[in-house]
Design a protein around this motif. Structure first.
Motif, PDB file in Angstrom:
ATOM      1  N   ARG A   6     -25.099  17.303  36.358  1.00  0.00           N
ATOM      2  CA  ARG A   6     -25.093  16.542  35.111  1.00  0.00           C
ATOM      3  C   ARG A   6     -25.490  17.412  33.927  1.00  0.00           C
ATOM      4  O   ARG A   6     -25.662  16.891  32.816  1.00  0.00           O
ATOM      5  CB  ARG A   6     -26.032  15.326  35.203  1.00  0.00           C
ATOM      6  CG  ARG A   6     -25.670  14.291  36.262  1.00  0.00           C
ATOM      7  CD  ARG A   6     -24.360  13.585  35.974  1.00  0.00           C
ATOM      8  NE  ARG A   6     -24.072  12.564  36.955  1.00  0.00           N
ATOM      9  CZ  ARG A   6     -23.424  12.761  38.093  1.00  0.00           C
ATOM     10  NH1 ARG A   6     -22.973  13.984  38.400  1.00  0.00           N
ATOM     11  NH2 ARG A   6     -23.197  11.768  38.924  1.00  0.00           N
ATOM     12  N   THR A   7     -25.657  18.704  34.134  1.00  0.00           N
ATOM     13  CA  THR A   7     -26.018  19.625  33.067  1.00  0.00           C
ATOM     14  C   THR A   7     -25.128  20.852  33.137  1.00  0.00           C
ATOM     15  O   THR A   7     -24.566  21.167  34.193  1.00  0.00           O
ATOM     16  CB  THR A   7     -27.487  20.077  33.173  1.00  0.00           C
ATOM     17  OG1 THR A   7     -27.655  20.861  34.359  1.00  0.00           O
ATOM     18  CG2 THR A   7     -28.435  18.888  33.192  1.00  0.00           C
ATOM     19  N   LEU A   8     -25.041  21.560  32.013  1.00  0.00           N
ATOM     20  CA  LEU A   8     -24.274  22.792  31.985  1.00  0.00           C
ATOM     21  C   LEU A   8     -24.852  23.814  32.953  1.00  0.00           C
ATOM     22  O   LEU A   8     -24.109  24.522  33.635  1.00  0.00           O
ATOM     23  CB  LEU A   8     -24.263  23.354  30.561  1.00  0.00           C
ATOM     24  CG  LEU A   8     -23.536  24.687  30.360  1.00  0.00           C
ATOM     25  CD1 LEU A   8     -22.071  24.579  30.773  1.00  0.00           C
ATOM     26  CD2 LEU A   8     -23.664  25.144  28.915  1.00  0.00           C
ATOM     27  N   ALA A   9     -26.188  23.868  33.034  1.00  0.00           N
ATOM     28  CA  ALA A   9     -26.825  24.838  33.929  1.00  0.00           C
ATOM     29  C   ALA A   9     -26.440  24.588  35.379  1.00  0.00           C
ATOM     30  O   ALA A   9     -26.151  25.534  36.130  1.00  0.00           O
ATOM     31  CB  ALA A   9     -28.339  24.775  33.760  1.00  0.00           C
ATOM     32  N   SER A  10     -26.414  23.339  35.797  1.00  0.00           N
ATOM     33  CA  SER A  10     -26.087  23.039  37.195  1.00  0.00           C
ATOM     34  C   SER A  10     -24.610  23.254  37.484  1.00  0.00           C
ATOM     35  O   SER A  10     -24.230  23.579  38.616  1.00  0.00           O
ATOM     36  CB  SER A  10     -26.504  21.611  37.540  1.00  0.00           C
ATOM     37  OG  SER A  10     -25.864  20.671  36.692  1.00  0.00           O
ATOM     38  N   ALA A  11     -23.768  23.091  36.474  1.00  0.00           N
ATOM     39  CA  ALA A  11     -22.329  23.284  36.679  1.00  0.00           C
ATOM     40  C   ALA A  11     -21.920  24.744  36.620  1.00  0.00           C
ATOM     41  O   ALA A  11     -20.875  25.121  37.160  1.00  0.00           O
ATOM     42  CB  ALA A  11     -21.551  22.495  35.633  1.00  0.00           C
TER      43      ALA A  11
ATOM     44  N   ASP B 152     -20.242   9.948  37.098  1.00  0.00           N
ATOM     45  CA  ASP B 152     -20.625  11.007  36.155  1.00  0.00           C
ATOM     46  C   ASP B 152     -19.949  10.811  34.805  1.00  0.00           C
ATOM     47  O   ASP B 152     -18.727  10.816  34.714  1.00  0.00           O
ATOM     48  CB  ASP B 152     -20.255  12.375  36.717  1.00  0.00           C
ATOM     49  CG  ASP B 152     -20.484  13.504  35.711  1.00  0.00           C
ATOM     50  OD1 ASP B 152     -21.423  13.380  34.897  1.00  0.00           O
ATOM     51  OD2 ASP B 152     -19.729  14.488  35.743  1.00  0.00           O
ATOM     52  N   GLY B 153     -20.772  10.669  33.756  1.00  0.00           N
ATOM     53  CA  GLY B 153     -20.252  10.527  32.403  1.00  0.00           C
ATOM     54  C   GLY B 153     -20.335  11.799  31.593  1.00  0.00           C
ATOM     55  O   GLY B 153     -20.000  11.793  30.410  1.00  0.00           O
ATOM     56  N   THR B 154     -20.783  12.905  32.196  1.00  0.00           N
ATOM     57  CA  THR B 154     -20.893  14.167  31.473  1.00  0.00           C
ATOM     58  C   THR B 154     -19.673  15.059  31.676  1.00  0.00           C
ATOM     59  O   THR B 154     -19.326  15.847  30.810  1.00  0.00           O
ATOM     60  CB  THR B 154     -22.131  14.955  31.930  1.00  0.00           C
ATOM     61  OG1 THR B 154     -21.939  15.420  33.281  1.00  0.00           O
ATOM     62  CG2 THR B 154     -23.387  14.103  31.860  1.00  0.00           C
ATOM     63  N   GLY B 155     -19.056  14.973  32.849  1.00  0.00           N
ATOM     64  CA  GLY B 155     -17.934  15.841  33.185  1.00  0.00           C
ATOM     65  C   GLY B 155     -18.324  17.073  33.964  1.00  0.00           C
ATOM     66  O   GLY B 155     -17.454  17.764  34.510  1.00  0.00           O
ATOM     67  N   TYR B 156     -19.603  17.365  34.062  1.00  0.00           N
ATOM     68  CA  TYR B 156     -20.037  18.595  34.711  1.00  0.00           C
ATOM     69  C   TYR B 156     -19.800  18.602  36.222  1.00  0.00           C
ATOM     70  O   TYR B 156     -19.856  19.653  36.859  1.00  0.00           O
ATOM     71  CB  TYR B 156     -21.524  18.843  34.425  1.00  0.00           C
ATOM     72  CG  TYR B 156     -21.813  19.219  32.994  1.00  0.00           C
ATOM     73  CD1 TYR B 156     -21.149  20.272  32.381  1.00  0.00           C
ATOM     74  CD2 TYR B 156     -22.752  18.521  32.247  1.00  0.00           C
ATOM     75  CE1 TYR B 156     -21.408  20.617  31.059  1.00  0.00           C
ATOM     76  CE2 TYR B 156     -23.024  18.863  30.917  1.00  0.00           C
ATOM     77  CZ  TYR B 156     -22.345  19.912  30.338  1.00  0.00           C
ATOM     78  OH  TYR B 156     -22.599  20.247  29.034  1.00  0.00           O
TER      79      TYR B 156
END
Length: 346
Positions: free
Chosen positions: A149-154, A266-270
């Protein structure tokens, strides 16, 4: 690089294989033989393309080419299965509506589905000189993280991206999160798999550990493979075009976020991800990879392969085994999910 420029380059430069073809939609339902084997239904809705032997278990010992009676893919000897999650639009009242897929460039009359690439080197590499090994029967893999759900995790996955399509040929800029503006021609998701194999295991418990990225580069196979995964294999890439333009007249979130969510919430897309299950007949994939193909140009003759018409691709389908509404305006996503935005802005 724009699609028109890439196509011109592809047709002008002799090379080894950059194979591009389409697969129409086989079925859309909650079945996932990799992550939820044997579960009917699986946790969330997927769209599946490829051979019609697809089912909830997909035992690795099965011979997909002999068990399938048809395939939705343009290459008639490709009975593999390729799948992704499904995209939904979330209305301001909290209800959800499935976003349909569109046939990609040159495949507009296809019944939704995915466009598939196999390539030796980065798609923009004019040479395509690398020799790569085709996958073997029983091989499967997964890329992405549905909990991201975050850029870091993706970011541990290379090049799982979105393009907000201003024109039908738009392929840039790419983002790792959902676009937050209205997209005139749709949203394209691109899923690129790792290109280095350990040379031993056709699968692994997480469906990822038997594969690795090159030691350098982004997603390209041009960098050296790590010693733990020394065998260079083809770059597999999916493109999916989502028909979000039909929701451009709907009310969007006032906070500037995206109204789209994946079928698992997921609503972030990551958390975009993809599943792959190899099923080419005999040495058909190796023949294609060894031929001087550009997209599907020369492939049929040079690799001694047969290409199907879009009508034939569309005629192959499978009836869902899960009986539920996935297309109406829904109070919750199939499986009971609701939109999860996590730490979308971190």
């Amino acid at each position: 690089m724009r699609w028109s420029n890439l196509l011109a380059l592809a047709l002008a430069v002799p090379s080894r294989a950059v194979v591009r073809f389409h697969c129409s939609q086989l079925v859309t339902q909650r079945i996932d033989p990799l992550v939820n084997p044997g579960s009917v239904p699986s946790s969330h809705v997927h769209q599946i393309v490829g051979g019609n032997a697809f089912n909830a278990t997909m035992d690795p010992s099965r011979d997909l080419p002999s068990e399938s009676t048809c395939t939705t893919c343009e290459f008639s000897e490709d009975f593999s299965n390729y799948w992704t999650a499904i995209l939904y639009f979330r209305a301001q009242n909290g209800s959800y509506k499935r976003v349909p897929q569109l046939g990609n460039n040159q495949f507009e009359t296809a019944r939704g589905g995915l466009t598939i690439y196999y390539m030796q080197d980065a798609i923009y590499d004019r040479g395509q000189k690398s020799k790569v090994k085709a996958f073997q029967p029983g091989f499967r893999m997964f890329v992405g993280d549905i909990s991201a759900r975050t850029l870091a995790s993706a970011s541990r996955f290379r090049q799982l991206t979105y393009v907000c399509m201003d024109t039908w040929t738009s392929r840039a800029p790419e983002t790792m999160a959902f676009p937050t503006r209205r997209c005139p021609e749709g949203i394209m998701t691109s899923v690129r798999f790792p290109t280095c194999w350990d040379g031993k295991n056709l699968d692994s418990p997480d469906h990822m550990s038997h594969m690795a990225y090159p030691e350098s580069g982004t997603f390209e196979s041009g960098g050296p493979c790590p010693a733990s995964h020394p065998v260079r294999v083809a770059q597999v890439m999916y493109e999916v075009v989502w028909d979000v333009k039909r929701f451009n007249e709907e009310a969007w979130p006032q906070d500037g976020s995206s109204p789209f969510v994946w079928s698992f919430g997921d609503g972030t897309g990551y958390s975009t991800h993809g599943d792959y299950l190899f099923g080419w007949k005999g040495d058909a994939l190796q023949r294609v990879l060894d031929a001087p193909c550009w997209f599907d140009t020369k492939c049929e003759k040079e690799s001694n392969s047969k290409l199907q018409s879009i009508e034939a691709m569309n005629s192959c389908s499978q009836k869902p085994v899960v009986d539920e509404d996935i297309d109406g305006w829904l109070d919750a996503l199939p499986g009971g999910y609701h939109a999860d935005y996590g730490h979308a802005h971190s």
